[in-house]
Scaffold this motif. Structure first.
Motif, short mmCIF file in Angstrom:
data_model
loop_
_atom_site.label_atom_id
_atom_site.label_comp_id
_atom_site.label_asym_id
_atom_site.label_seq_id
_atom_site.Cartn_x
_atom_site.Cartn_y
_atom_site.Cartn_z
N ALA A 738 0.89 -1.16 0.00
CA ALA A 738 0.00 0.00 0.00
C ALA A 738 0.92 1.21 0.00
CB ALA A 738 -0.87 -0.01 1.25
N ILE A 739 0.78 2.07 -1.00
CA ILE A 739 1.79 3.11 -1.21
C ILE A 739 1.16 4.48 -1.41
CG2 ILE A 739 1.91 2.75 -3.73
CD1 ILE A 739 5.01 3.04 -3.34
N ASP A 740 1.85 5.49 -0.89
CA ASP A 740 1.38 6.87 -1.05
C ASP A 740 2.64 7.74 -1.19
OD1 ASP A 740 0.28 9.36 -0.90
OD2 ASP A 740 -0.94 8.99 0.87
N ILE A 741 2.93 8.16 -2.44
CA ILE A 741 4.10 9.02 -2.69
C ILE A 741 3.60 10.39 -3.13
CG2 ILE A 741 6.16 9.39 -4.10
CD1 ILE A 741 6.45 6.43 -4.42
N SER A 742 4.08 11.41 -2.46
CA SER A 742 3.70 12.77 -2.85
C SER A 742 4.94 13.64 -2.82
CB SER A 742 2.64 13.32 -1.90
OG SER A 742 3.12 13.29 -0.58
N GLY A 743 4.90 14.73 -3.58
CA GLY A 743 6.06 15.62 -3.64
C GLY A 743 5.62 17.04 -3.87
N GLY A 744 6.43 17.96 -3.43
CA GLY A 744 6.10 19.37 -3.63
C GLY A 744 7.34 20.21 -3.73
N MET A 745 7.18 21.36 -4.34
CA MET A 745 8.28 22.31 -4.44
C MET A 745 7.73 23.67 -4.05
SD MET A 745 10.57 23.18 -7.76
CE MET A 745 11.87 24.37 -7.71
N GLU A 746 8.37 24.33 -3.10
CA GLU A 746 7.91 25.65 -2.66
C GLU A 746 9.10 26.60 -2.71
OE1 GLU A 746 6.41 25.34 1.33
OE2 GLU A 746 6.01 23.22 1.07
N PHE A 747 8.85 27.87 -2.98
CA PHE A 747 9.92 28.83 -2.77
C PHE A 747 9.39 30.21 -2.40
CE2 PHE A 747 9.56 30.60 -7.03
CZ PHE A 747 9.20 29.51 -7.81
N SER A 748 10.21 30.89 -1.63
CA SER A 748 9.85 32.20 -1.11
C SER A 748 10.79 33.24 -1.72
CB SER A 748 10.01 32.21 0.41
OG SER A 748 10.05 33.53 0.89
N LEU A 749 10.21 34.16 -2.50
CA LEU A 749 11.02 35.23 -3.09
C LEU A 749 11.54 36.17 -1.99
CD1 LEU A 749 8.88 36.14 -6.22
CD2 LEU A 749 10.99 34.82 -6.14
N TRP A 750 10.70 36.38 -0.98
CA TRP A 750 11.06 37.30 0.10
C TRP A 750 12.32 36.81 0.82
CZ3 TRP A 750 9.75 42.09 1.18
CH2 TRP A 750 10.08 42.60 2.44
N TYR A 751 12.32 35.52 1.17
CA TYR A 751 13.45 34.97 1.92
C TYR A 751 14.50 34.33 1.02
CZ TYR A 751 10.93 35.86 6.21
OH TYR A 751 10.29 36.47 7.25
N ARG A 752 14.26 34.39 -0.32
CA ARG A 752 15.16 33.78 -1.30
C ARG A 752 15.53 32.36 -0.86
NH1 ARG A 752 16.76 37.68 -4.88
NH2 ARG A 752 18.67 36.66 -5.59
N GLU A 753 14.49 31.57 -0.73
CA GLU A 753 14.64 30.21 -0.20
C GLU A 753 13.72 29.27 -0.97
OE1 GLU A 753 15.41 29.66 4.17
OE2 GLU A 753 13.44 28.73 4.04
N SER A 754 14.18 28.07 -1.29
CA SER A 754 13.30 27.08 -1.93
C SER A 754 13.39 25.76 -1.17
CB SER A 754 13.70 26.87 -3.39
OG SER A 754 14.85 26.08 -3.48
N LYS A 755 12.31 24.98 -1.32
CA LYS A 755 12.23 23.72 -0.57
C LYS A 755 11.57 22.67 -1.44
CE LYS A 755 11.61 23.20 4.33
NZ LYS A 755 10.82 23.60 5.49
N THR A 756 12.14 21.48 -1.52
CA THR A 756 11.46 20.35 -2.18
C THR A 756 11.26 19.27 -1.12
OG1 THR A 756 13.54 19.36 -2.86
CG2 THR A 756 12.43 20.75 -4.46
N ASN A 757 10.14 18.60 -1.22
CA ASN A 757 9.81 17.58 -0.22
C ASN A 757 9.17 16.39 -0.92
OD1 ASN A 757 9.08 16.14 1.99
ND2 ASN A 757 8.11 17.83 3.08
N VAL A 758 9.77 15.21 -0.76
CA VAL A 758 9.20 13.98 -1.31
C VAL A 758 8.87 13.07 -0.13
CG1 VAL A 758 9.58 11.97 -2.78
CG2 VAL A 758 10.55 14.16 -3.43
N LYS A 759 7.59 12.72 0.01
CA LYS A 759 7.16 11.84 1.10
C LYS A 759 6.78 10.48 0.53
CE LYS A 759 5.15 15.51 4.01
NZ LYS A 759 5.81 15.29 5.30
#
Length: 873
Positions: A738-759
């Protein structure tokens, strides 16, 4: 002394004590606590006729009497299912009478030429007699021959030493009707070992004792501790020799048998197939009602979901098309995807007909169900030609949803590969599907169509497709070039000819045109993983320092990872590094945040699994590609268990940065691509184009996008075996995920920061049932294995300075691991004995160690990111 087989004395009755025993247990367990049973009886044997022209041709009458059934091991009365029941009650009056009717064997030179019995007898009693008759087959000189007995036509070796003869039967050589199937990948499959030996002791040219033993051992390739064995023993020991009836006169054996009883018929000595019906099993709809609560979408990462998924598949395999359709058509929307997973995974003609009748590819509103159906087809453990033919037909017809059309052809590629791996490349449906994909790729004009067919070839891995893939990798741009290059990367190195390596070298060194970093680094990986020459490695090393900023650092990391992880090309790399022109401070001190790192997830006696994590950034600090791979391998096989690639391009305009060389004209894009159990899935797009990007940024919730969710049948092994003592044995091992794979990419221009998350959330359940069915008793052992776990990959980038700060984390949470073994014996009346033993232990959670630079960087990121996490967008 002139006979070449055993010979009976005239006018004598030989009385033997006969026992047939069956044991079922774990592979290394003592037989003293096994489940099983023993049938014991007396057997009278006398000579009816001897050919007047050939002493070696004899008719022998064999009669079973005084039959008893008991436990194979001593048990207290409370645990004895036979207590208080006589043999007639256990076996049944009709079957006991049939069992005690005599059979007649024609022995010529020690081999059973004819087996005479009554035609209207039940197959169970006939097979029991065949098992006894097969013991009478013996040759009195050493050597090997092909013999027919209850097990089929088998290679048999005899070793003769004075009055003792040993007979070894090679069970894997037996020609007999076989049913069942195995899993596509060896790592997910079950291995079997089977042995058979019989020892004869002779006295006065006939049998004094016969001892036969047959062993079947089954074990999961991925975890050999999950195993089972079936042992079948037969003993025939002489009790007495007394005066008996005289011989019958006659010239032909067949005539003598008819004189004896006109109802006798010559029958094959090879066992008949016996099918026992389940009298108290629930119907498909009853079974579904009892498990549906565990199949809710919210519970799909629990082991209970995988357990019930497997049991539901077993029920579907026995059901008719109408019964299956009744459930599909009457169930709620949220449960339908799980039903589609199970019905498709059942892989019977009835289940395929039912699901194809239910799904309408012209209706876009059921696209979720269509996608679940197609992915279940892609993961099929033993796909049929009919399945591929059906998908090809659907692809040629009207498909309302373009994403479903893309998934259709990608899955067709996976089925082509699986059928070709089982020597089905020349099947008409496979030939047609290959032709369709290759022809349409060459004619495709739209980029989306080209990419779709390239992804199908990435699954099919056809040797004849390599020239086409090379053309697209070298001459095209963006997604197309990248998809073609990553498709070539999936081939076994043995297919990567000099022509392939020349093309990859041209791409990496940009001899003909400028290429993107993602394609160039893939080309470098292909060269370094396919037995590179000294000069190829040297040229790659000499290029470091001349590459774009982050690509320098990435290539350096890749080279260091090859050495550290002792990859096949590491010896050549070490040789090249002895040259100071290739290996110097100027080249090896380039700054940057890109990296490539490999490590072990597990290292065990049966299988090991590795992860590789590489991240490539653009010169402006924005993620270009992150690639997480998980490989599982044993001594003989390898499985690409998972890959999650997040790609982004053309995002420099957002932060007013300059794009890297060769990437000036790329559209803004971010997306995710996944491979699961060797099957490339349809890529998911986060956004495409500047307008789409801005609207997503303004409306972003930070919620991850689901990449794949569902139930997958991984291990699927089912085999039936004929035991030489008479009964049928079966081994069924199923493993569900039984599998559940999700992913996302976020970034903040204000903080000049990006984040990727794969669960990655997974729950696995494996069930193995090894059973001997003797019609009047079933005995067996069920072994189960379950685990729930989660693997998270998080990448945080702060690009407010250069070199920018990058922190990668790969965590596994603590997981429960449970294992149980249940041995059982049961009678048709419902009386049952069970003995269960289970263990539960925690698998400790951990954070996988990446390189030291990453650890240092994470400290800096988390010391400066204390208040930025709540201010996304």
């Amino acid at each position: 002394g002139h006979t070449t087989g055993p010979s009976l004395s005239n006018d004598k009755i030989y009385t033997f004590a006969y026992t047939a025993e069956v044991y079922v247990d774990r592979a290394k367990a003592s037989l003293k606590k096994s489940a099983g049973y023993r049938i014991s009886s007396d057997v009278d044997v006398n000579l009816l006729w001897r050919n007047p022209e050939n002493d070696d041709d004899q008719l022998v009458k064999v009669m079973i009497k005084n039959v008893q059934v008991e436990n194979v091991n001593e048990r207290p009365d409370a645990k004895n299912i036979f207590k208080g029941k006589n043999t007639e009650k256990i076996i049944g009056k009709e079957y006991l009478t049939a069992l005690q009717q005599p059979m007649v064997l024609e022995l010529a030179r020690g081999k059973v030429q004819n087996f005479y019995s009554y035609q209207n007898e039940h197959a169970f009693t006939q097979n029991f007699k065949r098992g006894l008759a097969s013991l009478f087959q013996l040759q009195l000189h050493s050597g090997t021959s092909r013999e027919v007995d209850i097990s089929g036509k088998c290679n048999t070796t005899y070793q003769v030493r004075q009055d003792q003869v040993t007979k070894i039967k090679a069970l894997d050589s037996c020609e007999i009707e076989k049913t069942g199937f195995t899993s596509h990948n060896k790592i997910l499959d079950v291995s079997t070992k089977a042995t058979s030996a019989t020892i004869y002791v002779l006295e006065d040219s006939f049998f004094k004792s016969i001892k036969a033993e047959e062993n079947y051992v089954f074990f999961l390739n991925s975890r050999r501790k999950t195993n089972a064995k079936i042992v079948s023993k037969q003993r025939l020991e002489l009790k007495s020799v007394q005066a008996g009836p005289g011989l019958i006169a006659g010239k032909q054996a067949a005539g003598v048998v008819k004189t004896l009883d006109s109802n006798y018929v010559s029958m094959p000595l090879v066992a008949e197939t016996v099918k026992s019906e389940c009298k108290k099993c629930p119907s498909l709809s009853e079974h579904w009602k009892s498990i549906k609560e565990y199949m809710h979408p919210d519970k799909l990462s629990k082991a209970e979901a995988a357990r019930n998924f497997l049991s539901f598949i077993q029920s579907i395999r026995k059901a008719t098309k109408e019964e299956i359709l009744q459930i599909i058509k009457s169930e709620k929307k949220e449960l339908l995807p799980q039903i589609v997973d199970a019905v498709t995974s059942a892989q019977t003609p009835e289940s395929l007909e039912a699901i194809l009748e239910f799904l309408d590819f012209k209706d876009a509103s059921t696209s979720i169900l269509q996608e679940r159906f197609l992915y279940a087809c892609g993961f099929a453990s033993h796909p049929s030609e009919m399945l591929l033919k059906s998908l090809t037909s659907k692809f040629k017809g009207d498909v309302a949803n373009e994403e479903i059309r893309e998934t259709l052809v990608i899955v067709m590629g996976a089925l082509i590969r699986k059928l070709c791996d089982r020597e089905g490349c020349k099947l008409p449906a496979v030939v047609e599907a290959k032709k369709l994909i290759l022809n349409r790729l060459e004619k495709a004009k739209k980029d989306d169509n080209v990419k779709m067919y390239l992804l199908a070839l990435k699954n099919a891995l056809l040797p004849e497709a390599i020239p086409l893939l090379l053309k697209y990798a070298e001459s095209e741009e963006g997604h197309i070039s990248n998809t073609a290059a990553t498709a070539i990367q999936r081939y076994d190195p043995s297919f990567l000819t000099d022509e392939v390596k020349k093309t990859m070298n041209r791409i990496y060194h940009q001899n003909r045109k400028v290429h993107e970093k993602t394609v160039r680094t893939t080309a470098a990986a292909i060269i370094l993983n396919s037995n590179p020459t000294y000069m190829e490695v040297k040229n790659i090393l000499l290029s470091i320092g001349e590459l774009p900023l982050e690509m320098n650092k990435y290539m350096l990391s890749m080279i260091q990872d090859i050495i550290r992880f002792e990859m096949p090309s590491s010896k050549t790399v070490r040789r090249v590094l002895k040259d100071m022109r290739s290996h110097n401070y100027e080249r090896f001190s380039k700054p940057g945040s890109s990296s490539a790192y490999s490590g072990y997830i597990t290292r065990g006696p049966d299988i090991s699994s590795t992860y590789s994590l590489d991240i490539l950034y653009s010169g402006s600090g924005i993620l270009r590609r992150s690639n997480l791979n998980i490989q599982v391998f044993d001594r003989n096989a390898q499985l690409h268990a998972g890959q999650v690639v997040i790609e982004a391009q053309g995002l420099e305009t957002i932060i007013a940065a300059t794009p890297d060389e060769g990437e000036e004209n790329l559209d803004s894009f971010a997306g995710m691509s996944a491979i699961l159990f060797d099957v490339q899935l349809r890529p998911v797009t986060f956004f495409q184009g500047y307008g789409d990007l801005m609207s997503k940024m303004l409306s972003a919730t930070g919620d991850p996008i689901n990449v794949v969710k569902g139930l997958i049948l991984l291990t699927d092994y089912s085999q039936e075996f004929q035991l030489q003592s008479g009964p049928r044995a079966s081994a069924d091992f199923q493993g569900g995920l039984a599998i559940d794979i999700s992913g996302g990419m976020e970034f903040s221009l204000w903080y000049r920061e990006s984040k990727t998350n794969v669960k990655n959330r997974v729950a696995m359940f494996v069930s193995g049932n090894t059973e001997v069915d003797s019609f009047f008793i079933k005995t067996g052992m069920e072994t189960t294995l379950e685990v729930e776990t989660a693997l998270d990959f998080i990448s945080t980038v702060q690009f407010s300075q250069y070199p920018f700060l990058v922190c990668m984390q790969m965590d596994r949470v603590e997981s429960p691991f449970r294992h149980s073994v249940t041995k059982y014996e049961s009678l048709p009346s419902g009386r049952r004995y069970t003995a269960r033993k289970g263990t539960a232990e925690p698998l400790e959670g951990c954070e996988y160690p990446l390189h030291q630079e990453n650890s240092d960087m994470c400290r800096k990121v988390f010391s400066t990111a204390s208040d930025s996490s709540s201010s996304w967008f």
